[in-house]
Design an enzyme around this catalytic site. Structure first.
Site, mmCIF file in Angstrom:
data_model
loop_
_atom_site.group_PDB
_atom_site.id
_atom_site.type_symbol
_atom_site.label_atom_id
_atom_site.label_comp_id
_atom_site.label_asym_id
_atom_site.label_seq_id
_atom_site.Cartn_x
_atom_site.Cartn_y
_atom_site.Cartn_z
ATOM 1 N NE ARG A 87 10.916 38.046 20.982
ATOM 2 C CZ ARG A 87 10.363 39.256 21.041
ATOM 3 N NH1 ARG A 87 9.167 39.414 21.574
ATOM 4 N NH2 ARG A 87 11.011 40.309 20.585
ATOM 5 C CG ASN A 89 11.789 38.355 24.327
ATOM 6 O OD1 ASN A 89 12.190 37.215 24.141
ATOM 7 N ND2 ASN A 89 12.219 39.386 23.609
#
Length: 770
Positions: free
Chosen positions: A19, A37
């Site tokens: 990320r 996520n």
């Protein structure tokens, strides 16, 4: 022109700095949207902006991803721009569209290692340094998605400096890295005496540990997935003491070496081996040992190989640098037959009588994860144990599967779950005759069922009626309303390799399944079978000629009982006793000659099990050649016979005759052993060891080659699986026969060919039957 994409990625994309990487890539390209996520361990990205920048983003997404990230699937859909004005990392969601891989534990990276060695770094000498690219993952996860609060790092709130790093987009390795910590906020290392008393010392625990080890003390050291027992490896006296108190008379100990240069002083290492041992997974690698090394012969007695790994935590690196030899014994922290300890209570209760001190750290181990073990079989790396660093990565099936839970076998086992076309084996669990190991299997399977929201349609088990996991199977059946499906042991072995090799649901394979024992459909004990198999079923081509094995379970402990059983059909009692006396084998039984005669009588009178196990045949050859008199650990006679064969420059010319019976082909191992006896006085035992293994391999290869000839619906390859298929010389013998017909021989590479991979085959077979 502005466009937008929704991107969904399945693979190892949580817990590896993915990320933060996406955030930096998007902001550098002046793109807007979000990355998040999701609860299936997958990642979703929404990206919008100028077309050329969005296209550049998708191009660089895989090309520049973090080193530990793995993409299994990536889907990109066109969307209407939503007018985002910034790019954000959103709070994780618990819903999921696709299920993804959970990140395995990753060895400490060079960057983190450099920091703990640098006096100018705030991580200097910090034992548990990690970043987005390395450190514990699976072993500390309570649940998905991979966020700090879902791991045992939730007990360690970030200090101001770590929080600053966490929020700093320019910090490549720590921005939004969930597992980071430092000496101020992270887990502390504590020294504890074996009676539970905390040792108050001004010394760094690394310095204290090194000093104690050099004084000959034995330590339990908490690591990533459990405890190791550590000692000096170059002092016979210390190694002998460790063997005695650990009740491990001859099973080899693993060595941890400080660096690759040290490894090369202990063992022979080629480029392939160097790549494996240096990999982030940091497995134990079985290598040919150097006679000139300082490692005590008692570390791996009677073997030509030694198991070596490199450090994978900061503490281990710092400790090894304090040891003049540059290596230590670093073996599993357990008592004989029990699971490796993962908490202080277990370490005190079970290891307190073995070790002098316990080196503890404060981070909880959620999942016990033993070290993975890899060896070379005829030059190819093969798993003996698939665990830390590799679990819980999944194996893709060539066909769609039902949602199934598989319980594996009885010894050295692992379980598995399945969904879609994915099979996820658990980490190495161990021998299920210990209640703690069986509880571990249940706990890990329940975790995977819950994490992946699996609704089991079936529970797949071995057909052996006495396996300890049957009670667990019925418990799971009652919980989930699933049916129980029994799968024959050797069918499972071959099916696991068929999955690896991409066999479709309607394809058949010619396979050789060779191991210790497996329960057959007619109640015999199999272990050396040539089969034609599909996922749905199989039929037997032949294999080891069945013999009458007396002694029950004790026959696997005392190899001479297998020798007596095999020879009882062709020698009278006095002839057999004379062979045993001449080879000084009568004393290898607890009750000597009397027990030998009873074993002979039972075999001769047919009061025994019919057996076709290559494992028991190899046991018989091993004891006949004085390679091994007792099986004190799994596979010891076979391992020592292979080690004896390693010493030979050439193999003796031996023959394992093949006879035809009822349309099947059987290998007459009795004649092979008689042939060996005829050469005992004239041929070196190492040459007989090598020749016998090659002869057995050739015989199996011949049966399999004959099965392939003229059959159009079979691939031109032979699959070989089962615990004995790791033996280099058996495989070479099979390959020699196959090479004449230009037939390939395949062995397991993604999974252990032994019982640690059997659950994958159970799932494939069970799914085909629903």
């Amino acid at each position: 022109m502005k466009i937008a994409h929704r991107i969904k990625i399945v693979g190892v994309v949580q817990g590896v700095g993915f990320r933060p990487f996406v955030y930096r890539l998007a902001t550098n390209l002046n793109l807007f949207g979000y990355v998040v996520n999701k609860g299936g361990a997958e990642v979703e990205i929404f990206i919008e902006g100028e077309k050329r920048n969005v296209e550049k983003f998708t191009e660089l997404l895989e090309k520049e991803k973090p080193p530990p990230a793995i993409f299994e699937e990536i889907s990109i859909s066109n969307e209407e721009p939503k007018g985002f004005t910034e790019f954000k990392i959103l709070k994780s969601k618990h819903d999921f569209d696709k299920r993804s891989m959970i990140p395995p534990d990753i060895g400490i990276c060079d960057n983190c290692l450099s920091e703990i060695r640098s006096p100018s770094s705030r991580f200097y000498k910090y034992h548990w340094n990690s970043c987005a690219w390395c450190g514990p993952r699976f072993s500390m996860m309570y649940s998905v998605p991979y966020d700090r609060e879902n791991t045992s790092m939730e007990d360690f709130p970030l200090c101001k400096d770590c929080e600053c790093d966490y929020k700093d987009v320019s910090n490549l390795r720590r921005f939004h890295a969930q597992g980071i910590s430092c000496p101020v906020c992270g887990p502390k290392t504590i020294v504890i005496k074996n009676d539970g008393t905390i040792v108050k010392t001004e010394e760094d625990p690394v310095d204290f540990s090194a000093r104690m080890l050099l004084e000959g003390k034995i330590l339990a050291i908490k690591g990533v997935g459990g405890y190791h027992i550590a000692s000096i490896a170059s002092d016979d006296k210390v190694v002998r003491k460790l063997r005695k108190i650990k009740n491990r008379p001859s099973q080899p100990f693993a060595i941890m070496a400080k660096d690759i240069e040290t490894v090369k002083t202990i063992a022979y290492l080629d480029e392939i081996g160097e790549k494996i041992i240096l990999s982030p997974q940091r497995p134990i690698l079985i290598l040919p040992k150097r006679d000139s090394s300082k490692v005590s012969e008692l570390v791996a007695p009677g073997l030509s190989t030694i198991g070596i790994m490199l450090p994978y935590t900061g503490f281990q690196h710092l400790l090894l640098e304090k040891i003049p030899d540059g290596f230590l014994i670093m073996t599993s922290g357990n008592i004989h037959g029990r699971p490796m300890c993962k908490d202080l209570e277990c370490a005190l209760n079970e290891l307190g009588s073995i070790v002098d001190f316990i080196i503890e750290h404060e981070r909880k181990i959620v999942h016990r994860v033993d070290d993975s073990v890899i060896r070379f079989t005829d030059g190819e790396p093969v798993f003996l144990r698939r665990s830390r660093g590799y679990v819980p990565l999944w194996v893709s099936s060539p066909f769609e599967l039902k949602e199934i839970v598989a319980l594996g076998a009885e010894l050295q086992t692992a379980g598995a779950v399945s969904f879609e076309n994915k099979i996820i084996p658990t980490q190495f669990i161990g021998d299920l005759d210990d209640i703690g190991t069986l509880e571990d299997l249940e706990r890990e399977l329940e975790w995977f069922i819950k994490t992946y929201e699996i609704k089991p349609k079936a529970i797949a088990i071995d057909m052996h009626p006495l396996y300890k996991n049957r009670k667990l199977a019925h418990k799971l059946k009652s919980i989930y309303g699933a049916e129980i499906i029994e799968v024959q042991h050797h069918h499972s072995h071959l099916a696991s390799l068929m999955v690896e090799q991409g066999y479709k649901i309607d394809e058949k394979a010619v396979g050789i399944a060779i191991d210790g024992i497996g329960y057959s459909p007619n109640g015999e004990i199999w272990g050396g079978e040539a089969l034609i198999a599909s996922y749905e079923g199989f039929y037997k081509l032949g294999g080891i000629m069945p013999f009458c094995l007396s002694g029950g379970d004790s026959a696997s402990v005392y190899p001479v009982k297998s020798l007596i059983s095999i020879l009882s059909s062709v020698l009278d009692e006095e002839e057999l006793i004379e062979v045993l006396r001449r080879r000084e084998l009568l004393t290898s039984l607890p009750y000597g000659e009397e027990e030998a005669r009873i074993t002979y009588t039972l075999s001769r009178n047919g009061k025994c099990f019919k057996c076709s196990s290559i494992g028991r045949v190899i046991d018989a050859i091993s004891v006949l050649l004085k390679a091994s008199y007792l099986r004190s650990y799994e596979g010891e006679p076979a391992i020592k016979l292979e080690a004896l064969a390693d010493k030979a420059k050439k193999g003796a010319e031996l023959n394992a005759p093949i006879v035809s019976n009822d349309g099947m082909f059987f290998i007459n191992t009795t004649e092979l052993i008689l042939n060996i006896i005829d050469h005992l006085d004239s041929v070196d035992s190492s040459e007989l060891a090598l020749g016998s293994l090659i002869a057995l391999g050739r015989a199996f290869g011949h049966i399999a080659v004959e099965a392939i000839k003229g059959k159009r619906n079979l691939r031109g390859e032979i699959l070989v699986s089962g615990g004995a298929s790791v033996n280099t010389y058996l495989i070479r013998g099979i390959k020699e026969e196959a090479r004449v017909r230009n037939i390939d021989v395949k062995i397991n590479r993604k999974l252990p060919p032994g019982d640690g991979g059997i659950a994958v085959g159970q799932i494939a077979v069970a799914s085909s039957k629903i």
